[in-house]
Write an enzyme that holds these catalytic residues in place. Structure first.
Site, PDB file in Angstrom:
ATOM      1  NE  ARG A  57      -3.614  -2.208   2.737  1.00 37.85           N
ATOM      2  CZ  ARG A  57      -3.377  -3.344   3.381  1.00 37.85           C
ATOM      3  NH1 ARG A  57      -2.193  -3.541   3.966  1.00 37.85           N
ATOM      4  NH2 ARG A  57      -4.302  -4.292   3.447  1.00 37.85           N
ATOM      5  CE  LYS A  94      -6.138  -0.182   4.679  1.00 36.89           C
ATOM      6  NZ  LYS A  94      -7.435  -0.384   3.969  1.00 36.89           N
ATOM      7  CG  HIS A 127      -6.382   0.459  -4.310  1.00 40.49           C
ATOM      8  ND1 HIS A 127      -5.821   0.009  -3.133  1.00 40.49           N
ATOM      9  CD2 HIS A 127      -7.593  -0.159  -4.390  1.00 40.49           C
ATOM     10  CE1 HIS A 127      -6.647  -0.830  -2.532  1.00 40.49           C
ATOM     11  NE2 HIS A 127      -7.727  -0.948  -3.270  1.00 40.49           N
ATOM     12  NE  ARG A 141      -3.483  -3.646  -0.977  1.00 44.72           N
ATOM     13  CZ  ARG A 141      -3.012  -4.603  -0.168  1.00 44.72           C
ATOM     14  NH1 ARG A 141      -1.737  -4.933  -0.206  1.00 44.72           N
ATOM     15  NH2 ARG A 141      -3.810  -5.244   0.656  1.00 44.72           N
ATOM     16  CG  HIS A 199      -6.632  -9.065   2.313  1.00 45.38           C
ATOM     17  ND1 HIS A 199      -7.032  -9.419   1.038  1.00 45.38           N
ATOM     18  CD2 HIS A 199      -6.364  -7.734   2.263  1.00 45.38           C
ATOM     19  CE1 HIS A 199      -7.001  -8.353   0.259  1.00 45.38           C
ATOM     20  NE2 HIS A 199      -6.601  -7.325   0.980  1.00 45.38           N
ATOM     21  CE1 TYR A 218      -6.899  -7.426  -5.124  1.00 43.04           C
ATOM     22  CE2 TYR A 218      -6.972  -8.850  -3.202  1.00 43.04           C
ATOM     23  CZ  TYR A 218      -6.785  -7.603  -3.761  1.00 43.04           C
ATOM     24  OH  TYR A 218      -6.492  -6.527  -2.957  1.00 43.04           O
TER      25      TYR A 218
END
Length: 205
Positions: A56, A82, A146, A149, A172, A187
């Site tokens: 990111r 994150k 983005h 990514r 994730h 994805y």
């Protein structure tokens, strides 16, 4: 003038599922050729970490020199993602080569991996501006940080990698620390290139 809508009981047709935007191989090649042509090794290393390691923007800007380890044959980057969820992403030969070339021309003492002419740390806006510049040069309309990514995630899925592996590489995770496969499923949504390949795969000619 009419109090009731006479067509209110008619249901609308279901809208198409929103697909994630990524770059096709052709557009990836066009982008990387353009960046290489500018002979800006920092730009190329930046693009490669987003496109081939899925970082990111804020993760990229916060990278410190000790976060990256490389040798002749292997390499990895440690990322604080994150929600303070850490991950380690292996770096393939393309990324290692791009980073090595960039490091060789660095002469400053900044502890950060990416710097600008005016600061010891490249800003989020600086990276976004960099990508916008190449979007204008290549005319790839949906080129964003983005998008790069997402391209990493989509390419991993297309190469047949396990969803748990992809979830871990993308950062994730659920609250309990396990891979969030549901989030990674975006994805798997095929793009027009994937659908074209699927149709061509059953052609007899």
């Amino acid at each position: 003038m009419i109090r009731d809508n006479p067509v209110s009981s008619i249901k609308k047709p279901p809208s198409a599922r929103r697909t994630s935007k990524w770059l096709t191989r052709i557009k990836q090649n066009a982008l990387l050729r353009e960046v290489k042509g500018q002979n800006k090794k920092r730009d190329y290393a930046t693009m490669m970490l987003m496109l081939r390691a899925g970082l990111r923007v804020h993760e990229l800007c916060e990278l410190l020199k000790p976060n990256i380890t490389m040798s002749a044959r292997v390499g990895s980057v440690y990322i604080r993602g994150k929600g303070d969820k850490d991950r380690v992403v292996p770096l393939n030969s393309e990324v290692r080569s791009a980073l090595q070339s960039y490091f060789e021309e660095r002469e400053d003492e900044s502890p950060y991996i990416f710097v600008s002419q005016r600061s010891k740390k490249l800003s989020v806006r600086g990276v976004q501006h960099l990508v916008e510049n190449y979007r204008n040069r290549t005319r790839i309309e949906h080129l964003t940080c983005h998008t790069l990514r997402h391209t990493f995630g989509h390419d991993l899925i297309s190469a047949g990698n396990d969803l748990q592996q992809v979830a871990m590489l993308m950062g994730h995770y659920k609250e309990d620390g396990t891979p969030n496969i549901q989030k990674t499923m975006i994805y798997t949504t095929p793009g027009i290139e994937d659908l074209t390949m699927a149709v061509e795969s059953i052609s007899w000619t």
